[in-house]
Scaffold this motif. Structure first.
Motif, PDB file in Angstrom:
ATOM      1  N   ILE A 107       0.835  -1.205   0.000  1.00 54.74           N
ATOM      2  CA  ILE A 107       0.000   0.000   0.000  1.00 54.74           C
ATOM      3  C   ILE A 107       0.874   1.262   0.000  1.00 54.74           C
ATOM      4  CG2 ILE A 107      -0.361   0.055   2.552  1.00 54.74           C
ATOM      5  CD1 ILE A 107      -2.823   1.171  -0.180  1.00 54.74           C
ATOM      6  N   ILE A 108       1.952   1.226   0.789  1.00 54.14           N
ATOM      7  CA  ILE A 108       2.819   2.410   0.872  1.00 54.14           C
ATOM      8  C   ILE A 108       3.426   2.729  -0.502  1.00 54.14           C
ATOM      9  CG2 ILE A 108       5.040   3.223   1.799  1.00 54.14           C
ATOM     10  CD1 ILE A 108       3.006   3.346   3.968  1.00 54.14           C
ATOM     11  N   HIS A 109       3.932   1.709  -1.165  1.00 53.27           N
ATOM     12  CA  HIS A 109       4.633   1.967  -2.427  1.00 53.27           C
ATOM     13  C   HIS A 109       3.670   2.258  -3.570  1.00 53.27           C
ATOM     14  CE1 HIS A 109       8.774   1.431  -1.164  1.00 53.27           C
ATOM     15  NE2 HIS A 109       8.279   0.601  -0.273  1.00 53.27           N
ATOM     16  N   CYS A 110       2.495   1.669  -3.509  1.00 52.39           N
ATOM     17  CA  CYS A 110       1.483   1.970  -4.527  1.00 52.39           C
ATOM     18  C   CYS A 110       1.104   3.443  -4.428  1.00 52.39           C
ATOM     19  CB  CYS A 110       0.270   1.073  -4.311  1.00 52.39           C
ATOM     20  SG  CYS A 110      -1.033   1.281  -5.517  1.00 52.39           S
ATOM     21  N   ALA A 111       0.890   3.909  -3.198  1.00 58.57           N
ATOM     22  CA  ALA A 111       0.550   5.321  -2.977  1.00 58.57           C
ATOM     23  C   ALA A 111       1.718   6.218  -3.370  1.00 58.57           C
ATOM     24  CB  ALA A 111       0.178   5.542  -1.511  1.00 58.57           C
ATOM     25  N   ASN A 112       2.909   5.799  -2.969  1.00 59.48           N
ATOM     26  CA  ASN A 112       4.078   6.643  -3.214  1.00 59.48           C
ATOM     27  C   ASN A 112       4.403   6.796  -4.696  1.00 59.48           C
ATOM     28  OD1 ASN A 112       6.108   8.185  -1.776  1.00 59.48           O
ATOM     29  ND2 ASN A 112       7.564   6.806  -2.744  1.00 59.48           N
ATOM     30  N   ARG A 113       4.120   5.718  -5.460  1.00 61.51           N
ATOM     31  CA  ARG A 113       4.325   5.823  -6.916  1.00 61.51           C
ATOM     32  C   ARG A 113       3.252   6.692  -7.560  1.00 61.51           C
ATOM     33  NH1 ARG A 113       5.256   0.161  -6.547  1.00 61.51           N
ATOM     34  NH2 ARG A 113       3.064  -0.138  -7.027  1.00 61.51           N
ATOM     35  N   GLY A 114       2.192   6.957  -6.796  1.00 58.55           N
ATOM     36  CA  GLY A 114       1.096   7.730  -7.373  1.00 58.55           C
ATOM     37  C   GLY A 114       0.335   6.953  -8.423  1.00 58.55           C
ATOM     38  N   GLU A 115       0.197   5.651  -8.202  1.00 62.26           N
ATOM     39  CA  GLU A 115      -0.575   4.835  -9.146  1.00 62.26           C
ATOM     40  C   GLU A 115      -1.979   5.416  -9.262  1.00 62.26           C
ATOM     41  OE1 GLU A 115       0.566   2.392 -10.996  1.00 62.26           O
ATOM     42  OE2 GLU A 115       2.516   2.114 -10.006  1.00 62.26           O
ATOM     43  N   ARG A 116      -2.489   5.483 -10.448  1.00 67.57           N
ATOM     44  CA  ARG A 116      -3.840   6.027 -10.667  1.00 67.57           C
ATOM     45  C   ARG A 116      -4.879   4.970 -10.328  1.00 67.57           C
ATOM     46  NH1 ARG A 116       0.159   9.552 -11.204  1.00 67.57           N
ATOM     47  NH2 ARG A 116      -0.353  11.361 -12.485  1.00 67.57           N
ATOM     48  N   LEU A 169       2.516  10.689   1.750  1.00 67.54           N
ATOM     49  CA  LEU A 169       3.325  10.159   0.645  1.00 67.54           C
ATOM     50  C   LEU A 169       3.127  10.989  -0.622  1.00 67.54           C
ATOM     51  CD1 LEU A 169       2.573   6.416   1.398  1.00 67.54           C
ATOM     52  CD2 LEU A 169       4.689   7.648   1.901  1.00 67.54           C
ATOM     53  N   GLY A 170       4.185  11.090  -1.372  1.00 68.81           N
ATOM     54  CA  GLY A 170       4.217  12.002  -2.515  1.00 68.81           C
ATOM     55  C   GLY A 170       3.201  11.730  -3.605  1.00 68.81           C
ATOM     56  N   GLY A 171       2.826  10.483  -3.795  1.00 69.81           N
ATOM     57  CA  GLY A 171       1.937  10.170  -4.912  1.00 69.81           C
ATOM     58  C   GLY A 171       0.464  10.282  -4.600  1.00 69.81           C
ATOM     59  N   THR A 172       0.140  10.588  -3.337  1.00 73.03           N
ATOM     60  CA  THR A 172      -1.269  10.603  -2.927  1.00 73.03           C
ATOM     61  C   THR A 172      -1.947  11.906  -3.349  1.00 73.03           C
ATOM     62  OG1 THR A 172      -0.706   9.228  -1.029  1.00 73.03           O
ATOM     63  CG2 THR A 172      -2.840  10.346  -0.965  1.00 73.03           C
ATOM     64  N   ALA A 173      -2.980  11.768  -4.188  1.00 67.91           N
ATOM     65  CA  ALA A 173      -3.710  12.958  -4.636  1.00 67.91           C
ATOM     66  C   ALA A 173      -4.864  13.266  -3.693  1.00 67.91           C
ATOM     67  CB  ALA A 173      -4.238  12.745  -6.045  1.00 67.91           C
ATOM     68  N   TYR A 174      -5.444  12.204  -3.154  1.00 65.48           N
ATOM     69  CA  TYR A 174      -6.616  12.408  -2.294  1.00 65.48           C
ATOM     70  C   TYR A 174      -6.610  11.355  -1.202  1.00 65.48           C
ATOM     71  CZ  TYR A 174     -11.440  12.976  -0.757  1.00 65.48           C
ATOM     72  OH  TYR A 174     -12.557  13.203   0.005  1.00 65.48           O
ATOM     73  N   CYS A 175      -6.838  11.792   0.025  1.00 62.92           N
ATOM     74  CA  CYS A 175      -6.844  10.862   1.148  1.00 62.92           C
ATOM     75  C   CYS A 175      -7.809  11.365   2.219  1.00 62.92           C
ATOM     76  CB  CYS A 175      -5.434  10.709   1.722  1.00 62.92           C
ATOM     77  SG  CYS A 175      -5.375   9.682   3.182  1.00 62.92           S
ATOM     78  N   ALA A 176      -8.751  10.535   2.580  1.00 64.36           N
ATOM     79  CA  ALA A 176      -9.734  10.951   3.582  1.00 64.36           C
ATOM     80  C   ALA A 176     -10.064   9.791   4.512  1.00 64.36           C
ATOM     81  CB  ALA A 176     -11.011  11.425   2.895  1.00 64.36           C
ATOM     82  N   ARG A 177     -10.507  10.146   5.724  1.00 60.65           N
ATOM     83  CA  ARG A 177     -11.047   9.140   6.630  1.00 60.65           C
ATOM     84  C   ARG A 177     -12.498   9.495   6.902  1.00 60.65           C
ATOM     85  NH1 ARG A 177      -7.864   9.212  10.937  1.00 60.65           N
ATOM     86  NH2 ARG A 177      -6.552   7.419  10.467  1.00 60.65           N
ATOM     87  N   VAL A 178     -13.365   8.513   6.741  1.00 63.43           N
ATOM     88  CA  VAL A 178     -14.797   8.732   6.929  1.00 63.43           C
ATOM     89  C   VAL A 178     -15.341   7.633   7.835  1.00 63.43           C
ATOM     90  CG1 VAL A 178     -15.056   9.817   4.658  1.00 63.43           C
ATOM     91  CG2 VAL A 178     -15.385   7.343   4.893  1.00 63.43           C
ATOM     92  N   ALA A 179     -16.583   7.803   8.259  1.00 56.87           N
ATOM     93  CA  ALA A 179     -17.264   6.761   9.027  1.00 56.87           C
ATOM     94  C   ALA A 179     -18.654   6.587   8.437  1.00 56.87           C
ATOM     95  CB  ALA A 179     -17.343   7.144  10.502  1.00 56.87           C
ATOM     96  N   VAL A 180     -19.283   5.477   8.761  1.00 54.85           N
ATOM     97  CA  VAL A 180     -20.641   5.241   8.254  1.00 54.85           C
ATOM     98  C   VAL A 180     -21.583   4.940   9.428  1.00 54.85           C
ATOM     99  CG1 VAL A 180     -20.015   4.558   5.910  1.00 54.85           C
ATOM    100  CG2 VAL A 180     -19.976   2.834   7.727  1.00 54.85           C
ATOM    101  N   ASN A 181     -21.285   5.594  10.555  1.00 57.18           N
ATOM    102  CA  ASN A 181     -22.063   5.309  11.772  1.00 57.18           C
ATOM    103  C   ASN A 181     -23.320   6.160  11.904  1.00 57.18           C
ATOM    104  OD1 ASN A 181     -20.397   7.594  12.142  1.00 57.18           O
ATOM    105  ND2 ASN A 181     -20.532   7.387  14.379  1.00 57.18           N
ATOM    106  N   THR A 182     -23.364   7.288  11.182  1.00 60.63           N
ATOM    107  CA  THR A 182     -24.554   8.149  11.240  1.00 60.63           C
ATOM    108  C   THR A 182     -24.924   8.540   9.819  1.00 60.63           C
ATOM    109  OG1 THR A 182     -23.292  10.200  11.315  1.00 60.63           O
ATOM    110  CG2 THR A 182     -23.798   9.171  13.442  1.00 60.63           C
ATOM    111  N   VAL A 183     -26.142   9.048   9.685  1.00 56.46           N
ATOM    112  CA  VAL A 183     -26.602   9.483   8.376  1.00 56.46           C
ATOM    113  C   VAL A 183     -25.666  10.549   7.806  1.00 56.46           C
ATOM    114  CG1 VAL A 183     -28.458  10.742   7.221  1.00 56.46           C
ATOM    115  CG2 VAL A 183     -28.995   8.848   8.771  1.00 56.46           C
ATOM    116  N   LYS A 184     -25.310  11.501   8.656  1.00 61.50           N
ATOM    117  CA  LYS A 184     -24.434  12.588   8.208  1.00 61.50           C
ATOM    118  C   LYS A 184     -23.090  12.026   7.724  1.00 61.50           C
ATOM    119  CE  LYS A 184     -22.614  16.268  10.712  1.00 61.50           C
ATOM    120  NZ  LYS A 184     -22.752  17.156  11.875  1.00 61.50           N
TER     121      LYS A 184
END
Lengths: 252, 75, 351
Positions: A107-116, A169-184
């Protein structure tokens, strides 16, 4: 008088009962992926990489071309798929044992290479399919079948915060943490997953969404109590938010 | 009656996340079991009229067991 | 084509892979095969291909799995310790019936061993290598020209059988230079892959390439089908037979050792000794029929390997109920010369 359906399940979501336990939120995460692919109109060019764990059966629920990866290797397999078919929308769907333990290098190297490619990371702080063993994301004090006294900082180290690592990591264009515990939070998760695929579609780089989810069975909690634990214990340690957004960075 | 909620009883696993999500508090756990052996979620007939059609229940259902309909009077 | 090139074995394989239509290569540095990724890092992008230096051999082999699932010609290369790390993905590829070419420039082991030539990976190569009940096709070139030609064949066989194909060389073959005539392959794409590979599910249900079969009897059925496929591969078995017709003793040796043993046989022939050579070119399927026919014709056998005795098991299985095979093992650490094999061959001849 006529009835108009408010809920519409995307066609790519296969109409069949899931094998997941009551209250398991893989079902919600599957639906959000299905909705994102449908909304972006990319279902027919999507190739999924399923991983090891409860979600290995992703292909039973999403009607997509899918290849099954060995434990932890989904980002490497996705790299091979994307390099072979650059026009495809490629995503992996991995749990926390798969991604944050055995598959840490991939996962680290896939992200770091910026794989699409896009990675959907479902973090429920436990190895689900094998019977509730300690995961790299198991919270301190949390009891599992291999840390029956509760995870201990001195012995097992601290739970790993993947979204923060991936964002650095350099290749990451978008990274988020979310939850699905509430409607919001489900609405926010939906948006984040859609963003992640949009960034891949735009060729911006690697995109990653960590989804905090429950495992009521292995947490030994009722589904509703497990869902409450997401808010009371998980989110305080795994804060929600966007940790990397190259579009936002560009605007600054 | 502005909305109607339809439960696919064969799909419901009785997790009650829909109960937790319903702002009107009208979803309850039934005393009936489905074929899988789960005590299913349901809205008592007399309380259906309180449903606002927000579909929060469907949004939280991990088993795609809930469909919500808005009911429009013909002009 | 009359062009002649003077190439190292490693470069011959890399060039042949490009000629064969390989469009994705995934690798990780390890001696003695580094010429392959080094060459491809420059040359593959020139033909529109993808070169990726992976973070490990584990990742490289899994990238191969991913590209193979898309039905494109793809390859990885490594040497013994790295091939050990690849076995997980190779097992999954065999189970999921994915075509790919894996090059092993065999070095000494176990463990870190040394970086010199060895045939210590024969068992690993021919017995599947990873977990589970499967086989890979194994091609063992003895010359640089053959390395080129068998690389072309490897891609063909991988797609014909939807199975991983192992090209097994060693540090001798990888590092030595010889003249090569670069042949033109008959086929460089595999249109029939469109019937099973992943393209995105357009106007059809999604395809699943997997090795998990949990339903009652599903794995048994799958493995039975794989077994039938391995059986069908028998028609691909190849070996070079050299001066065996009137031979009293047949030397069996493969790869670079087979080629060195051939020189010894030639020399002993000149001295009047009735000795011949069988050089298996496919190690799986093993050229059993050729050896068995020779056994039935009354020949005796000596297997020579660059290890403590691995292929000799297959020779013995091939000639069982008729005769046996003697064995001579050259140990790693130095390069054998034709002279090194004279004494063991003469001893086996009974001189």
């Amino acid at each position: 008088m006529q009835e108009i359906p408010v809920t519409r399940y995307p066609e790519v979501l296969i109409d069949r009962p899931t094998h997941y336990c009551p209250g398991c939120q893989h079902g919600i995460a599957h639906r959000l992926v299905a909705e994102a692919l449908t909304d972006l109109g990319v279902v027919e060019r999507t190739i999924a990489v399923s991983s090891i764990g409860c979600s290995v059966f992703l292909y039973n629920y999403l009607n997509l071309d899918t290849v099954e990866a060995p434990h932890g290797r989904a980002p490497a397999v996705a790299t091979g798929v994307k390099r072979a078919r650059p026009e495809a929308i490629v995503f992996t769907y991995q749990g926390d044992g798969d991604l944050a333990s055995i598959g840490m290098a991939e996962i680290i190297h896939c992200a770091n290479r910026g794989e699409r490619v896009t990675v959907i990371f479902v973090n429920n702080t436990v190895y689900g399919m094998t019977g509730g063993q300690m995961a790299p994301t198991t919270l301190l004090g949390q009891k599992t079948t291999t840390c029956p006294g509760g995870r201990c900082l001195e012995r097992e180290g601290a739970p790993i915060r993947m979204a923060e690592i991936i964002a650095s990591l350099g290749g990451t264009a978008y990274c988020a943490r979310v939850a699905v515990n509430t409607v919001k939070n489900v609405m926010r998760a939906k948006k984040a997953i859609r963003n992640a695929f949009q960034y891949q579609l735009d060729g911006k780089g690697f995109s990653f969404v960590e989804v905090l989810a429950t495992c009521p069975t292995n947490w030994r909690l009722s589904p509703t109590a497990a869902n409450e634990r997401v808010a009371t214990e998980m989110i305080p340690y795994f804060p929600l938010g966007t940790f990397q957004d190259c579009a936002a960075t560009e605007e600054v | 009656m502005p909305a109607r909620v339809q439960f696919r009883e064969d799909r419901c696993k009785g997790c009650l996340l829909c109960v937790q999500a319903c702002p009107s508090g009208i979803i309850l756990q039934s005393s009936r079991f489905n074929q899988l052996g789960y005590k299913i979620a349901e809205i008592p007939h007399e309380r259906m009229q309180e449903c606002k059609g927000c579909a929060f229940c469907a949004l939280m259902c991990p088993d795609y067991a809930i469909t919500v309909f808005k009911i429009e009077e013909d002009a | 084509m009359s062009e002649r090139l003077f190439l190292k074995g490693n470069e011959a394989i890399a060039r042949a892979a490009i000629a064969a239509g390989m469009r994705c290569y995934f690798g990780y540095p390890i001696t003695p095969q580094n010429d392959i990724p080094e060459f491809l890092s420059t040359e593959l992008p020139k033909v529109g291909g993808e070169f990726v230096q992976a973070e490990s051999e584990i990742a490289a082999a899994n990238m191969l799995l991913g590209a193979a699932a898309c039905g494109v010609r793809a390859m990885t290369s490594s040497s013994s310790p790295g091939i050990s790390l690849m076995q997980e993905a190779i097992s999954y590829m065999a189970g999921s019936e994915l075509p790919g070419v894996i090059v092993n420039m065999n070095r000494g082991g176990p463990g870190l061993g040394d970086i010199g030539p060895s045939q210590g990976d024969y068992f690993q190569s021919t017995r599947g290598g990873g977990h589970g009940d499967y086989r890979t096709l194994v091609l063992a070139p003895g010359t640089v020209q053959e390395a080129y030609d068998l690389t072309l064949l490897a891609f063909e066989l991988a797609f014909r059988y939807r199975n991983p194909v192992l090209l097994l060389g060693d540090a001798i073959l990888g590092q030595m230079k010889e003249p090569v005539t670069p042949r033109v392959p008959q086929q460089t794409t595999d249109p029939e892959a469109e019937t099973w590979c992943l393209t995105g599910a357009v106007q059809r249900p999604g395809r699943v390439l997997k090795s998990l079969f949990l339903d009652d009897g599903a794995l048994a059925e799958h493995n039975t089908r794989l077994a039938a496929k391995y059986q069908a591969m028998e028609t691909e078995s190849r070996a070079e037979s050299f001066l065996v017709d009137d031979a009293q003793l047949v030397v069996v040796a493969y790869g670079s050792i087979g080629r060195i043993a051939k020189s010894t046989v030639r020399k002993l022939r000149a001295a009047g000794h009735r000795v011949g050579l069988v050089r298996p070119i496919t190690l799986f399927p093993f050229p059993t029929a050729i050896l068995r026919d020779l056994a039935l014709a009354g020949k005796r056998f000596l297997t020579i390997e660059h290890n403590l005795g691995q292929m000799v098991d297959d020779v013995r299985l091939a000639v069982r109920t008729v005769t046996d095979s003697a064995f001579y093992g050259h140990l790693p650490g130095n390069l054998p010369t034709p002279n090194d094999f004279e004494a063991p061959i003469l001893a086996a001849l009974g001189h």
